[in-house]
Design a protein around this motif. Structure first.
Motif, PDB file in Angstrom:
ATOM      1  N   ALA A  15      82.890  44.438 -60.976  1.00 25.12           N
ATOM      2  CA  ALA A  15      83.433  45.676 -61.526  1.00 25.12           C
ATOM      3  C   ALA A  15      84.740  45.354 -62.224  1.00 25.12           C
ATOM      4  CB  ALA A  15      83.644  46.698 -60.413  1.00 25.12           C
ATOM      5  N   GLN A  16      85.085  46.156 -63.217  1.00 19.64           N
ATOM      6  CA  GLN A  16      86.272  45.857 -64.011  1.00 19.64           C
ATOM      7  C   GLN A  16      87.532  45.929 -63.151  1.00 19.64           C
ATOM      8  OE1 GLN A  16      87.439  43.964 -66.256  1.00 19.64           O
ATOM      9  NE2 GLN A  16      86.075  44.909 -67.791  1.00 19.64           N
ATOM     10  N   ASP A  65      92.513  42.808 -73.436  1.00 17.21           N
ATOM     11  CA  ASP A  65      91.206  42.223 -73.118  1.00 17.21           C
ATOM     12  C   ASP A  65      91.333  41.008 -72.206  1.00 17.21           C
ATOM     13  OD1 ASP A  65      89.884  44.129 -74.566  1.00 17.21           O
ATOM     14  OD2 ASP A  65      89.655  42.916 -76.376  1.00 17.21           O
ATOM     15  N   TRP A  66      92.366  40.206 -72.439  1.00 21.87           N
ATOM     16  CA  TRP A  66      92.502  38.988 -71.628  1.00 21.87           C
ATOM     17  C   TRP A  66      93.043  39.274 -70.229  1.00 21.87           C
ATOM     18  CZ3 TRP A  66      97.554  39.011 -70.500  1.00 21.87           C
ATOM     19  CH2 TRP A  66      98.441  39.577 -71.425  1.00 21.87           C
ATOM     20  N   GLN A  67      93.501  40.506 -69.977  1.00 20.96           N
ATOM     21  CA  GLN A  67      93.899  40.880 -68.621  1.00 20.96           C
ATOM     22  C   GLN A  67      92.702  41.243 -67.758  1.00 20.96           C
ATOM     23  OE1 GLN A  67      97.102  43.794 -70.029  1.00 20.96           O
ATOM     24  NE2 GLN A  67      97.965  43.121 -68.072  1.00 20.96           N
ATOM     25  N   GLN A  94      84.749  39.854 -67.889  1.00 21.64           N
ATOM     26  CA  GLN A  94      84.605  39.547 -69.305  1.00 21.64           C
ATOM     27  C   GLN A  94      83.145  39.667 -69.708  1.00 21.64           C
ATOM     28  OE1 GLN A  94      87.097  38.691 -71.655  1.00 21.64           O
ATOM     29  NE2 GLN A  94      88.449  39.432 -70.031  1.00 21.64           N
ATOM     30  N   GLU A  95      82.903  40.439 -70.757  1.00 24.57           N
ATOM     31  CA  GLU A  95      81.535  40.703 -71.193  1.00 24.57           C
ATOM     32  C   GLU A  95      81.323  40.204 -72.618  1.00 24.57           C
ATOM     33  OE1 GLU A  95      80.426  44.802 -68.926  1.00 24.57           O
ATOM     34  OE2 GLU A  95      82.000  44.936 -70.451  1.00 24.57           O
ATOM     35  N   GLN A  96      80.131  39.718 -72.876  1.00 22.83           N
ATOM     36  CA  GLN A  96      79.762  39.297 -74.231  1.00 22.83           C
ATOM     37  C   GLN A  96      79.396  40.516 -75.060  1.00 22.83           C
ATOM     38  OE1 GLN A  96      76.563  36.536 -73.692  1.00 22.83           O
ATOM     39  NE2 GLN A  96      77.878  34.891 -72.955  1.00 22.83           N
ATOM     40  N   THR A 136      76.040  42.475 -73.878  1.00 18.35           N
ATOM     41  CA  THR A 136      74.751  41.841 -73.617  1.00 18.35           C
ATOM     42  C   THR A 136      74.696  41.181 -72.245  1.00 18.35           C
ATOM     43  OG1 THR A 136      75.522  39.807 -74.688  1.00 18.35           O
ATOM     44  CG2 THR A 136      74.386  41.424 -76.059  1.00 18.35           C
ATOM     45  N   ALA A 137      75.790  40.574 -71.818  1.00 17.34           N
ATOM     46  CA  ALA A 137      75.797  39.869 -70.536  1.00 17.34           C
ATOM     47  C   ALA A 137      77.242  39.549 -70.179  1.00 17.34           C
ATOM     48  CB  ALA A 137      74.968  38.583 -70.626  1.00 17.34           C
ATOM     49  N   LEU A 138      77.433  39.101 -68.950  1.00 15.77           N
ATOM     50  CA  LEU A 138      78.756  38.661 -68.537  1.00 15.77           C
ATOM     51  C   LEU A 138      79.102  37.348 -69.220  1.00 15.77           C
ATOM     52  CD1 LEU A 138      78.730  39.417 -64.705  1.00 15.77           C
ATOM     53  CD2 LEU A 138      79.775  40.756 -66.530  1.00 15.77           C
TER      54      LEU A 138
END
Length: 531
Positions: free
Chosen positions: A65-66, A183-185, A189-191, A201-203
């Motif tokens: 989870a985020q 985003d880098w925090q 991370q997701e593609q 699409t995926a992790l």
């Protein structure tokens, strides 16, 4: 030509060297010799002089989870205990390291937090004025209510604008504005399906990594650099990691990370952060000087002595009702030279829905109803007794004096405001970061957690400190802490359908003593003892 002793600079002293001193730096990337999700050990190579600003790179696997790192300590939330060893001897050791570091983080300047720390180690508690965005009478097109000079509150600054989710209305509702993480925090991370596309699409296997400085992990290295080429023992650094999940009843939550709340106000399932063992490494910088100089330095310093400080932890569980009357704790320190102490209280409920995680110090409870005549703040009273004398002739109760004592203890002013320190005033913005409200008398009710008077930043930096000013050795009775807190917020609990499903194990009071130690290096072997 031989080097005269008078020509040999102090190669271990952190600072400037003569301009004509040649110096080479060799960087080695060391992998841990032992690594798991709870423990890691690095072994240094016995060569050159270890630079104290060498770094450890650390990161987490993609979480389910985020989430982000706790903003008060960043990646240091993963460190539970640190130990620097020479052979079998422990030179420096700190328990409950992340709590210790939460106190030290208060003294990092805003500009350093904003421009360096948030990128390097994830610590992100820089502040800025929250300028007025619009007045209630203004429409969405005018913008005439915006101001670059008028600010009624203070909030966290991550170097980006707050996102406005008030749906086209310019009503003065700060709760509708949210500071989203970079985003880098983000630890999940997701593609993306395409550039700048929202669909995923995926992790992504490429997760963020952060750096920990050796000088911040080990106080010994704050003022000294290790002459590894003169040491004949194995030099190792051991890291014990914070458990991935909570203990007792609350096993789903984690102290390692902070969950990101969705824009619709919902909270995702708790993250399960695991350390990415493939990305853990030590980036060690070894300093070299001309060979004749290093040999002459080793010969002229066959017997070396290092004086440094180490930290001892004393902690115990405390009950809210017991704190209302004066308590006396023996902290220890008998026979030691103790230069200063600092202490704080934490609710031990494992909670990943607080911006600071568990790494804070809870201040007294406040009652703010919006009516100044009836609003009130709780009080805390402290004093110390050592060598049969009180440090203060009168017990200290005033929160401004508490703040002053912290400043006197460290010689630096904490970069926090008085509402963050003791809950006084109303200057923390109601705007959110990562979905969680920064201020207010009551934080959001995510996942049915009862959090009355547990606002994310309000009264969460209530650390107290004292410098022992007589430079005396503590007698056999030790140091006694006299304390009284007239009220604390009720313990956190989590409910479901009106019933408590998990509750806090209670409050814990942690006291750190700074003790003076001495280490000697003779014939390539270290010995250490208390001064």
């Amino acid at each position: 030509m031989s080097v005269q002793s008078s020509q040999i600079p102090d190669l271990l002293k952190i600072g400037a060297l003569p301009a004509n001193t040649a110096q080479d730096v060799e960087t080695s990337v060391l992998e841990p010799v032992v690594h798991s999700d709870r423990f890691c050990r690095f072994v240094f190579q016995n060569k050159g002089i270890l630079h104290s600003h060498s770094k450890i790179e650390l990161g987490l696997k993609n979480v389910g989870a985020q989430a982000i790192l706790p903003i008060g300590v960043g990646i240091y939330s993963l460190i539970d205990r640190i130990a620097l060893k020479m052979g079998t001897k422990t030179i420096c050791e700190i328990e409950d390291f992340a709590h210790w570091y939460a106190y030290k983080s208060m003294f990092v300047a805003n500009e350093n937090n904003k421009e360096r720390e948030v990128f390097q180690n994830g610590r992100a508690i820089a502040h800025q004025p929250q300028y007025e965005d619009a007045l209630a009478s203004d429409g969405p097109a005018q913008g005439s209510g915006e101001s670059n000079t008028l600010a009624s509150s203070i909030g966290i600054d991550w170097g980006r604008d707050y996102d406005d989710s008030r749906n086209g209305t310019h009503a003065h509702a700060d709760g509708g504005m949210n500071l989203k993480p970079h985003d880098w925090q983000l630890l999940k991370q997701e593609q993306k399906a395409a550039a700048n596309a929202g669909a995923t699409t995926a992790l992504d296997e490429d997760t963020p990594t952060f750096q920990l400085s050796l000088s911040e992990l080990c106080p010994f290295l704050k003022m000294n650099q290790l002459p590894l080429y003169m040491i004949k023992e194995q030099v190792s650094l051991e890291l014990h990691f914070t458990p991935a999940k909570g203990t007792n009843q609350e096993t789903a939550q984690s102290r390692r990370v902070v969950q990101v709340r969705a824009s619709d106000g919902t909270t995702p399932a708790p993250a399960s952060p695991e350390i990415d063992t493939t990305n853990t490494r030590l980036i060690a910088d070894y300093l070299y000087f001309p060979q004749e100089m290093m040999e002459a330095y080793a010969m002229s310093n066959a017997n070396m002595s290092f004086t440094y400080v180490d930290y001892q932890l004393s902690k115990q569980s405390v009950a809210v009702d017991d704190l209302k009357s004066q308590g006396i704790r023996n902290i220890g320190g008998a026979g030691r030279i103790v230069s200063k102490l600092f202490w704080g209280i934490q609710d031990e409920f494992a909670e990943s829905e607080y911006l600071l995680g568990n790494f804070y110090s809870q201040g007294p409870k406040r009652t703010y109803t919006g009516t100044p005549a009836t609003d009130s703040n709780g009080t805390a009273t402290f004093n110390l007794k050592y060598n049969d004398n009180f440090l203060y002739p009168i017990d200290v109760k005033n929160t401004a004096r508490h703040f002053h004592n912290v400043q006197s203890t460290e010689g630096l002013v904490p970069f926090i405001n008085r509402e963050e320190y003791a809950g006084e005033g109303d200057m923390i913005t109601d705007r959110k970061i990562a979905g969680w409200r920064q201020g207010g008398n009551q934080a959001d009710q995510g996942t049915e957690a009862q959090r009355e008077n547990h606002a994310n930043l309000v009264s969460k930096f209530f650390w107290n400190g004292a410098r022992l000013n007589k430079n005396q050795r503590i007698n056999s009775r030790g140091i006694e802490l006299y304390y009284q807190v007239n009220d604390l917020p009720a313990l956190i609990s989590r409910t479901s359908a009106g019933a408590v499903v998990s509750g806090s194990p209670g409050y814990t009071q942690r006291v750190y003593m700074e003790v003076v130690r001495t280490a000697t290096l003779t014939g390539g072997y270290f010995q250490c003892y208390y001064a």
